[in-house]
Design a protein around this motif. Structure first.
Motif, PDB file in Angstrom:
ATOM      1  N   ARG A  52     -45.599 -50.468  11.847  1.00 50.14           N
ATOM      2  CA  ARG A  52     -44.138 -50.626  11.458  1.00 50.14           C
ATOM      3  C   ARG A  52     -44.026 -50.316   9.927  1.00 50.14           C
ATOM      4  O   ARG A  52     -44.736 -50.759   9.291  1.00 50.14           O
ATOM      5  CB  ARG A  52     -44.027 -52.232  11.733  1.00 50.14           C
ATOM      6  CG  ARG A  52     -42.654 -52.635  11.090  1.00 50.14           C
ATOM      7  CD  ARG A  52     -42.507 -54.351  11.451  1.00 50.14           C
ATOM      8  NE  ARG A  52     -41.390 -54.638  10.653  1.00 50.14           N
ATOM      9  CZ  ARG A  52     -41.349 -55.050   9.448  1.00 50.14           C
ATOM     10  NH1 ARG A  52     -42.382 -54.911   8.533  1.00 50.14           N
ATOM     11  NH2 ARG A  52     -40.459 -55.487   8.630  1.00 50.14           N
ATOM     12  N   ASN A  53     -43.150 -49.839   9.587  1.00 45.78           N
ATOM     13  CA  ASN A  53     -42.735 -49.484   8.247  1.00 45.78           C
ATOM     14  C   ASN A  53     -42.269 -50.591   7.522  1.00 45.78           C
ATOM     15  O   ASN A  53     -41.640 -51.499   8.064  1.00 45.78           O
ATOM     16  CB  ASN A  53     -41.553 -48.460   7.869  1.00 45.78           C
ATOM     17  CG  ASN A  53     -41.840 -47.012   8.096  1.00 45.78           C
ATOM     18  OD1 ASN A  53     -43.044 -46.800   7.847  1.00 45.78           O
ATOM     19  ND2 ASN A  53     -40.946 -46.199   8.560  1.00 45.78           N
ATOM     20  N   LEU A  54     -42.616 -50.442   6.113  1.00 46.51           N
ATOM     21  CA  LEU A  54     -42.130 -51.783   5.425  1.00 46.51           C
ATOM     22  C   LEU A  54     -40.626 -51.859   5.363  1.00 46.51           C
ATOM     23  O   LEU A  54     -40.030 -50.970   5.270  1.00 46.51           O
ATOM     24  CB  LEU A  54     -42.716 -51.780   4.022  1.00 46.51           C
ATOM     25  CG  LEU A  54     -44.151 -52.395   4.072  1.00 46.51           C
ATOM     26  CD1 LEU A  54     -44.586 -51.998   2.487  1.00 46.51           C
ATOM     27  CD2 LEU A  54     -44.439 -53.651   4.333  1.00 46.51           C
ATOM     28  N   CYS A  55     -39.921 -52.888   5.278  1.00 42.64           N
ATOM     29  CA  CYS A  55     -38.401 -53.034   5.146  1.00 42.64           C
ATOM     30  C   CYS A  55     -37.983 -53.835   4.111  1.00 42.64           C
ATOM     31  O   CYS A  55     -38.960 -54.719   3.638  1.00 42.64           O
ATOM     32  CB  CYS A  55     -37.977 -53.552   6.500  1.00 42.64           C
ATOM     33  SG  CYS A  55     -38.342 -52.582   7.918  1.00 42.64           S
ATOM     34  N   VAL A  56     -36.817 -53.753   3.799  1.00 44.32           N
ATOM     35  CA  VAL A  56     -36.329 -54.579   2.575  1.00 44.32           C
ATOM     36  C   VAL A  56     -36.316 -55.910   3.100  1.00 44.32           C
ATOM     37  O   VAL A  56     -35.812 -56.123   4.104  1.00 44.32           O
ATOM     38  CB  VAL A  56     -34.974 -54.072   2.278  1.00 44.32           C
ATOM     39  CG1 VAL A  56     -34.203 -55.166   1.225  1.00 44.32           C
ATOM     40  CG2 VAL A  56     -34.723 -52.722   1.560  1.00 44.32           C
ATOM     41  N   GLY A  57     -36.767 -56.956   2.256  1.00 42.51           N
ATOM     42  CA  GLY A  57     -36.832 -58.351   2.705  1.00 42.51           C
ATOM     43  C   GLY A  57     -38.396 -58.692   3.240  1.00 42.51           C
ATOM     44  O   GLY A  57     -38.436 -60.011   3.167  1.00 42.51           O
ATOM     45  N   GLU A 114     -43.425 -50.831  -8.688  1.00 34.96           N
ATOM     46  CA  GLU A 114     -43.219 -49.856  -7.677  1.00 34.96           C
ATOM     47  C   GLU A 114     -44.711 -49.661  -7.263  1.00 34.96           C
ATOM     48  O   GLU A 114     -45.558 -49.520  -8.213  1.00 34.96           O
ATOM     49  CB  GLU A 114     -42.632 -48.664  -8.172  1.00 34.96           C
ATOM     50  CG  GLU A 114     -41.039 -48.765  -8.163  1.00 34.96           C
ATOM     51  CD  GLU A 114     -40.536 -47.097  -8.350  1.00 34.96           C
ATOM     52  OE1 GLU A 114     -41.274 -46.425  -8.628  1.00 34.96           O
ATOM     53  OE2 GLU A 114     -39.303 -47.188  -8.798  1.00 34.96           O
ATOM     54  N   ARG A 115     -44.855 -49.912  -6.184  1.00 35.16           N
ATOM     55  CA  ARG A 115     -46.270 -49.633  -5.564  1.00 35.16           C
ATOM     56  C   ARG A 115     -46.555 -48.878  -4.227  1.00 35.16           C
ATOM     57  O   ARG A 115     -45.450 -48.949  -3.256  1.00 35.16           O
ATOM     58  CB  ARG A 115     -46.952 -51.166  -5.201  1.00 35.16           C
ATOM     59  CG  ARG A 115     -47.270 -51.943  -6.703  1.00 35.16           C
ATOM     60  CD  ARG A 115     -48.250 -51.396  -7.351  1.00 35.16           C
ATOM     61  NE  ARG A 115     -48.834 -52.023  -8.333  1.00 35.16           N
ATOM     62  CZ  ARG A 115     -48.420 -52.133  -9.436  1.00 35.16           C
ATOM     63  NH1 ARG A 115     -47.679 -51.102  -9.896  1.00 35.16           N
ATOM     64  NH2 ARG A 115     -48.972 -53.099 -10.336  1.00 35.16           N
ATOM     65  N   PRO A 116     -47.464 -48.261  -3.847  1.00 32.54           N
ATOM     66  CA  PRO A 116     -47.718 -47.656  -2.815  1.00 32.54           C
ATOM     67  C   PRO A 116     -47.958 -48.581  -1.624  1.00 32.54           C
ATOM     68  O   PRO A 116     -48.434 -49.620  -1.882  1.00 32.54           O
ATOM     69  CB  PRO A 116     -48.920 -46.649  -3.219  1.00 32.54           C
ATOM     70  CG  PRO A 116     -49.614 -47.188  -4.106  1.00 32.54           C
ATOM     71  CD  PRO A 116     -48.694 -48.038  -5.068  1.00 32.54           C
ATOM     72  N   VAL A 117     -47.655 -48.314  -0.413  1.00 37.12           N
ATOM     73  CA  VAL A 117     -47.668 -49.225   0.641  1.00 37.12           C
ATOM     74  C   VAL A 117     -49.105 -49.407   1.122  1.00 37.12           C
ATOM     75  O   VAL A 117     -49.525 -50.625   1.534  1.00 37.12           O
ATOM     76  CB  VAL A 117     -47.022 -48.874   2.027  1.00 37.12           C
ATOM     77  CG1 VAL A 117     -45.520 -48.708   1.667  1.00 37.12           C
ATOM     78  CG2 VAL A 117     -47.528 -47.572   2.327  1.00 37.12           C
TER      79      VAL A 117
END
Length: 130
Positions: A52-57, A114-117
């Motif tokens: 799953r991609n990271l999402c806002v929140g 800002e960070r890489p996932v």
């Protein structure tokens, strides 16, 4: 002058001394075995399955190699930056703070990073996609 014992070059393959040829071939076998076969024995499940991609929140832990896992800070994803393939590669984070006033508002200005996932661990996914 021949090379010292234990170090065998490809040129030794064509020498008349059989033991040097055997050593060159054995070294070649073990080198190829380590590079080509040994790595196939342990599957890397992290990148084999779509995630799953990271999402806002989303609430995440900020992985820090210099500290113990119990000291990693928490943050909230406020913006995502997808790559050309549509997968989120980098996110903008709002860092959590424990210094609050009586109304529950932060005492100091909020910090954004800002960070890489791959440097993040998802603690609580947002409910937007559920």
């Amino acid at each position: 002058m021949p090379p010292p014992p234990g170090r065998f070059d490809r040129e030794d393959l064509y020498l008349k001394k059989r033991w040097r040829r055997v050593q060159v071939l054995a070294n070649l076998f073990w080198t190829r075995w380590k590079k080509e076969y040994l790595q196939t024995l342990q599957t890397r499940s992290t990148w084999q399955q779509p995630q799953r991609n990271l999402c806002v929140g989303d609430i995440v832990l900020l992985q820090d190699d210099g500290t113990c896992r119990t000291d990693w800070r928490t943050a909230k994803v406020v913006e995502t930056y997808p790559g050309d393939d549509g997968l989120v590669r980098k996110v903008r984070l709002l860092m959590a703070t424990s210094q609050l006033d009586k109304q529950g508002k932060p005492l100091q200005q909020r910090t954004y990073l800002e960070r890489p996932v791959y440097k993040l661990v998802v603690l609580l996914p947002s409910r937007t996609l559920m």
